[in-house]
Every structure is written in C-alpha cells, then in structure tokens.
Design a protein around this motif. Structure first.
Motif, PDB file in Angstrom:
ATOM      1  N   SER A 145       0.765  -1.295  -0.037  1.00 40.89           N
ATOM      2  CA  SER A 145       0.088  -0.031   0.090  1.00 40.89           C
ATOM      3  C   SER A 145       0.821   1.246  -0.014  1.00 40.89           C
ATOM      4  O   SER A 145       0.549   2.275  -0.845  1.00 40.89           O
ATOM      5  CB  SER A 145      -0.890   0.170   1.225  1.00 40.89           C
ATOM      6  N   PHE A 146       1.986   1.312   0.699  1.00 43.50           N
ATOM      7  CA  PHE A 146       2.792   2.521   0.819  1.00 43.50           C
ATOM      8  C   PHE A 146       3.474   2.757  -0.440  1.00 43.50           C
ATOM      9  O   PHE A 146       3.466   3.775  -0.867  1.00 43.50           O
ATOM     10  CB  PHE A 146       3.904   2.160   2.026  1.00 43.50           C
ATOM     11  N   ARG A 147       3.670   1.632  -1.042  1.00 49.90           N
ATOM     12  CA  ARG A 147       4.418   1.962  -2.430  1.00 49.90           C
ATOM     13  C   ARG A 147       3.577   2.424  -3.624  1.00 49.90           C
ATOM     14  O   ARG A 147       3.828   3.263  -4.232  1.00 49.90           O
ATOM     15  CB  ARG A 147       4.972   0.577  -2.932  1.00 49.90           C
ATOM     16  N   ALA A 148       2.280   2.045  -3.450  1.00 50.12           N
ATOM     17  CA  ALA A 148       1.118   2.429  -4.212  1.00 50.12           C
ATOM     18  C   ALA A 148       0.957   3.740  -4.090  1.00 50.12           C
ATOM     19  O   ALA A 148       0.782   4.825  -5.053  1.00 50.12           O
ATOM     20  CB  ALA A 148      -0.352   1.399  -4.247  1.00 50.12           C
ATOM     21  N   MET A 149       0.953   4.063  -2.597  1.00 52.19           N
ATOM     22  CA  MET A 149       0.772   5.488  -2.227  1.00 52.19           C
ATOM     23  C   MET A 149       1.757   6.577  -2.926  1.00 52.19           C
ATOM     24  O   MET A 149       1.518   7.387  -3.476  1.00 52.19           O
ATOM     25  CB  MET A 149       0.599   5.771  -0.863  1.00 52.19           C
ATOM     26  N   GLN A 150       2.855   6.056  -2.726  1.00 48.78           N
ATOM     27  CA  GLN A 150       4.258   6.728  -3.312  1.00 48.78           C
ATOM     28  C   GLN A 150       4.029   7.058  -4.807  1.00 48.78           C
ATOM     29  O   GLN A 150       4.366   7.987  -5.273  1.00 48.78           O
ATOM     30  CB  GLN A 150       5.535   5.853  -2.923  1.00 48.78           C
ATOM     31  N   GLU A 151       3.603   5.908  -5.471  1.00 53.93           N
ATOM     32  CA  GLU A 151       3.435   6.035  -6.819  1.00 53.93           C
ATOM     33  C   GLU A 151       2.199   7.004  -7.311  1.00 53.93           C
ATOM     34  O   GLU A 151       2.457   7.755  -8.270  1.00 53.93           O
ATOM     35  CB  GLU A 151       3.125   4.596  -7.697  1.00 53.93           C
ATOM     36  N   SER A 152       1.221   7.270  -6.332  1.00 53.70           N
ATOM     37  CA  SER A 152       0.148   7.835  -6.956  1.00 53.70           C
ATOM     38  C   SER A 152       0.499   9.626  -6.625  1.00 53.70           C
ATOM     39  O   SER A 152      -0.025  10.342  -7.647  1.00 53.70           O
ATOM     40  CB  SER A 152      -1.146   7.673  -5.862  1.00 53.70           C
TER      41      SER A 152
ATOM     42  N   ALA B   3      -1.704  11.553  -9.410  1.00 59.55           N
ATOM     43  CA  ALA B   3      -3.013  10.933  -9.688  1.00 59.55           C
ATOM     44  C   ALA B   3      -3.819  11.225  -8.398  1.00 59.55           C
ATOM     45  O   ALA B   3      -3.849  10.303  -7.401  1.00 59.55           O
ATOM     46  CB  ALA B   3      -2.833   9.503  -9.965  1.00 59.55           C
ATOM     47  N   PRO B   4      -4.720  12.014  -8.370  1.00 52.48           N
ATOM     48  CA  PRO B   4      -5.327  12.400  -7.155  1.00 52.48           C
ATOM     49  C   PRO B   4      -6.403  11.635  -6.733  1.00 52.48           C
ATOM     50  O   PRO B   4      -6.610  10.981  -5.761  1.00 52.48           O
ATOM     51  CB  PRO B   4      -5.919  13.920  -7.381  1.00 52.48           C
ATOM     52  N   ASP B   5      -7.201  11.023  -7.536  1.00 49.82           N
ATOM     53  CA  ASP B   5      -8.221   9.985  -7.425  1.00 49.82           C
ATOM     54  C   ASP B   5      -7.558   8.648  -7.005  1.00 49.82           C
ATOM     55  O   ASP B   5      -8.075   8.081  -6.091  1.00 49.82           O
ATOM     56  CB  ASP B   5      -8.853   9.539  -8.946  1.00 49.82           C
ATOM     57  N   THR B   6      -6.570   8.449  -7.554  1.00 58.93           N
ATOM     58  CA  THR B   6      -5.717   7.060  -6.826  1.00 58.93           C
ATOM     59  C   THR B   6      -5.314   7.343  -5.403  1.00 58.93           C
ATOM     60  O   THR B   6      -5.481   6.500  -4.494  1.00 58.93           O
ATOM     61  CB  THR B   6      -4.826   6.540  -7.915  1.00 58.93           C
ATOM     62  N   ALA B   7      -4.632   8.555  -5.130  1.00 56.17           N
ATOM     63  CA  ALA B   7      -4.262   8.966  -3.841  1.00 56.17           C
ATOM     64  C   ALA B   7      -5.189   8.899  -2.989  1.00 56.17           C
ATOM     65  O   ALA B   7      -5.154   8.272  -1.780  1.00 56.17           O
ATOM     66  CB  ALA B   7      -3.454  10.205  -4.111  1.00 56.17           C
ATOM     67  N   SER B   8      -6.446   9.512  -3.199  1.00 58.10           N
ATOM     68  CA  SER B   8      -7.516   9.533  -2.408  1.00 58.10           C
ATOM     69  C   SER B   8      -8.150   8.115  -2.238  1.00 58.10           C
ATOM     70  O   SER B   8      -8.519   7.954  -1.019  1.00 58.10           O
ATOM     71  CB  SER B   8      -8.514  10.441  -3.229  1.00 58.10           C
ATOM     72  N   ALA B   9      -8.170   7.376  -3.274  1.00 61.70           N
ATOM     73  CA  ALA B   9      -8.983   5.782  -3.012  1.00 61.70           C
ATOM     74  C   ALA B   9      -7.959   5.054  -2.079  1.00 61.70           C
ATOM     75  O   ALA B   9      -8.506   4.322  -1.074  1.00 61.70           O
ATOM     76  CB  ALA B   9      -9.000   5.238  -4.193  1.00 61.70           C
ATOM     77  N   LEU B  10      -6.553   5.319  -2.218  1.00 65.25           N
ATOM     78  CA  LEU B  10      -5.697   4.503  -1.318  1.00 65.25           C
ATOM     79  C   LEU B  10      -5.741   5.080  -0.088  1.00 65.25           C
ATOM     80  O   LEU B  10      -5.560   4.296   0.975  1.00 65.25           O
ATOM     81  CB  LEU B  10      -4.227   4.689  -2.019  1.00 65.25           C
ATOM     82  N   ALA B  11      -5.910   6.256   0.191  1.00 65.86           N
ATOM     83  CA  ALA B  11      -6.129   6.871   1.548  1.00 65.86           C
ATOM     84  C   ALA B  11      -7.360   6.353   2.266  1.00 65.86           C
ATOM     85  O   ALA B  11      -7.343   5.952   3.516  1.00 65.86           O
ATOM     86  CB  ALA B  11      -6.177   8.307   1.542  1.00 65.86           C
ATOM     87  N   GLN B  12      -8.438   6.233   1.502  1.00 68.29           N
ATOM     88  CA  GLN B  12      -9.702   5.697   1.851  1.00 68.29           C
ATOM     89  C   GLN B  12      -9.466   4.326   2.389  1.00 68.29           C
ATOM     90  O   GLN B  12      -9.928   3.625   3.503  1.00 68.29           O
ATOM     91  CB  GLN B  12     -10.638   5.771   0.876  1.00 68.29           C
TER      92      GLN B  12
ATOM     93  N   GLU C 123      -1.142  18.172  -5.981  1.00 65.86           N
ATOM     94  CA  GLU C 123      -2.748  17.814  -5.931  1.00 65.86           C
ATOM     95  C   GLU C 123      -2.934  16.492  -5.388  1.00 65.86           C
ATOM     96  O   GLU C 123      -3.973  16.427  -4.875  1.00 65.86           O
ATOM     97  CB  GLU C 123      -3.245  18.359  -7.536  1.00 65.86           C
ATOM     98  N   ALA C 124      -2.207  15.577  -5.875  1.00 69.12           N
ATOM     99  CA  ALA C 124      -2.493  14.322  -5.478  1.00 69.12           C
ATOM    100  C   ALA C 124      -2.316  14.359  -3.733  1.00 69.12           C
ATOM    101  O   ALA C 124      -2.906  13.523  -3.131  1.00 69.12           O
ATOM    102  CB  ALA C 124      -1.543  13.258  -6.033  1.00 69.12           C
ATOM    103  N   MET C 125      -1.265  14.852  -3.508  1.00 64.65           N
ATOM    104  CA  MET C 125      -0.897  15.041  -2.136  1.00 64.65           C
ATOM    105  C   MET C 125      -2.279  15.655  -1.257  1.00 64.65           C
ATOM    106  O   MET C 125      -2.765  15.072  -0.317  1.00 64.65           O
ATOM    107  CB  MET C 125       0.139  15.922  -1.745  1.00 64.65           C
TER     108      MET C 125
END
Ligand code: B1M
Length: 223
Positions: A5-12, A17-26, A69-71
């Motif tokens: 998950s952390f790696r995917a967050m970093q990549e977002s 990619a704001p939508d991915t960043a937000s979905a991963l946070a959720q 924006e993703a952050m």
C-alpha cells in the motif's frame, strides 16, 4: 499489506494521480492503517522523490503541481481522522501558523497544523505568503502562545527572521514563542535568527510546542 500500500501511495504522488491517492487513503483507513503512517511512509516519500527528480531536471513544474494536487487529495481524506483525536483533549495552547512571505509551499505546514490540532492545540492557519506584520498582528489579536513559520525555499528562509523582528517590534516576544521549520531550515538557523525552536518534521513540531508550553507555565526564576 502495508508495504504494498505504501508503495502504491508513493506512486500515486509521483504520477500526480489525485483519484488514486484519495482511494488509497480511504482504503488505508478501512484497513486500519494509522493515518500518520500512511502520510509518513506512503505519501511523503512520493513528494521527496518528485523533488529529487525536479532537481535533476527529470520532472518539471507542472509535474510538481500535479503531485501536490495528489497529496492534497490524500490529505483531504486523512486529515479529518487525525484532527478527531484533538477534539477529545483539553486545549494545549494557541498556535498562529503560516508560510513565510514569498513562499507558496503549504503541504508540510498544513501537516504541522493538523498534528498540532490532533494534539489539542488551537491552530489558526494564515496560509501562504504571510508577512511578518501579519503574523504579529494575528498573534496579538488571538493572544497566541506560539507562532509557527514554515519556509521551503532558501530564498524565503530569510523572511523567518523578518517574523522574529516583527514580533519584537510589536513587543510580543516575552509571551509569544516562535518556532521555525521547512526543508532548508536548520537548528543553527533558528538560533541565528533568535527563534525559540526548530522542528525537522511535523511530529517534532508537536513535541517542541508542548515543551515550549511547559516552559511558559513554569518560567525560570530571574537570578
Ligand atoms: Co517547490 N521547490 N518550488 N513546489 N517543491 C522545492 C521546495 C525544491 C526543494 C524542489 C527541488 O528543487 N528539489 C525547490 C527549492 C530549492 C531551494 O530553495 N533550495 C523548489 C522550487 C525551486 C520551487 C519553485 C521556485 C519552482 C519554480 O517556479 N521554478 C517554485 C516556488 C514558488 C514559491 O514558493 N514562490 C515552487 C513551486 C512548487 C509547487 C507550487 C509546484 C509545489 C507546492 C504546492 C503546494 O504546497 N501547494 C512544489 C512542491 C510540491 C515542491 C516539493 C517537490 C515538495 C514539497 C512538499 O510538499 N513536501 C519540494 C521538494 C522537497 O521538499 N523535497 C519543492 C512534502 C512535505 C510534507 O514536506 O514541506 O518539507 P515539507 O514539510 C515537512 C518538514 O519540512 C517540516 O514538517 C513537514 C512534515 O514533516 N516542516 C515544518 C515544514 N514546515 C514546518 C514548520 C514548522 C516545523 C516543521 O514549524 C512552524
């Protein structure tokens, strides 16, 4: 699996990619990953990676803006969870916070404000590009205990000194502590400009603010 998950967050963040960043946070909240771990181990390393690539000329300003924006999208999900913790605590003090004049970086400063709020501080965030005079007038009006000044550029660090000077001129220094931070800022710089403390990251800013409040409560007797 937090590591994945952390790696995917970093990549977002790197991919802006704001939508991915937000979905991963959720998803992190649903999986019970502490929001601060998601920020520190997932998203912030992504911001550092983009900064390095920008410095090497491999990424450009629009890329940095997309990453920011993703952050922001991830923080919008995680922040309320962090702030909830503060509502259950007695007030720890009032902090007037801002990014110094000429500087529009805000992500680190917002994180500092969120963690202070989570630890019971009342935080008044003046935003970005804030002059010394505005810090001083707000600190006076709000009877602030602490003023926190963030700077991310070597060129705007010097404006932290202007904030110390503005509070001096306003006669507020005896009662208002000043803390400084931001990527180029050091403890030595904080001492040189006469600030009361330096914090290297958001969690250290909380500990420092708590220490300064304890000092205010038990002032050293004059000899
Ligand atoms: Co800018 N930028 N940027 N940028 N940007 C940096 C800072 C840079 C290091 C990138 C690089 O070259 N590697 C570089 C500065 C170089 C230097 O001065 N030595 C740089 C530059 C050059 C610029 C511009 C000049 C680019 C240009 O226009 N050519 C321009 C400046 C505009 C201006 O301010 N006048 C610019 C613009 C931008 C964006 C707008 C695109 C965007 C900001 C968006 C926003 O904030 N809304 C941006 C970004 C995103 C970055 C990087 C990539 C990431 C910053 C960040 O958010 N980090 C950054 C590279 C980097 O820092 N590695 C870079 C994540 C955040 C959680 O960390 O902010 O360090 P940070 O905060 C930490 C600690 O520092 C500390 O705690 C936080 C959490 O742990 N902390 C405090 C921060 N404030 C604190 C206050 C405290 C205590 C602790 O007490 C009060």
């Amino acid at each position: 699996m937090p590591e994945t998950s952390f790696r995917a967050m970093q990549e977002s963040i790197i991919n802006g990619a704001p939508d991915t960043a937000s979905a991963l946070a959720q998803a992190a909240l649903t999986e019970g990953i502490p929001p601060l771990d998601a920020i520190n181990e997932g998203y912030v390393p992504g911001m550092h990676a983009i900064g390095e690539q920008f410095a090497q000329g491999k990424m450009f300003l629009p890329d940095m803006m997309a990453s920011a924006e993703a952050m922001r999208a991830a923080m919008a999900v995680l922040e309320p969870e962090l702030k909830k913790l503060g509502a259950e605590r007695p007030s720890a003090g009032t902090v007037v916070l801002g990014t110094t004049k000429g500087d529009i970086h805000e992500i680190g400063k917002v994180l500092v404000g969120t963690l202070l709020t989570a630890h019971g501080f009342r935080v008044v965030d003046l935003g970005i590009d804030v002059s010394g005079e505005r810090f001083a007038s707000k600190a006076r009006d709000l009877k602030a205990d602490i003023v926190g000044v963030s700077a991310l550029l070597t060129t705007t660090m010097k404006n932290q000194r202007s904030v110390v000077e503005a509070l001096d001129r306003a006669g507020l220094r005896p009662q208002v502590k000043i803390i400084v931070g931001g990527a180029p800022v050091t403890r030595r710089w904080a001492e040189e400009i006469g600030a009361d403390g330096y914090a290297k990251d958001a969690m250290s800013a909380v500990s420092l603010a708590q220490e300064l409040m304890a000092q205010k409560a038990t002032p050293v007797a004059a000899t």
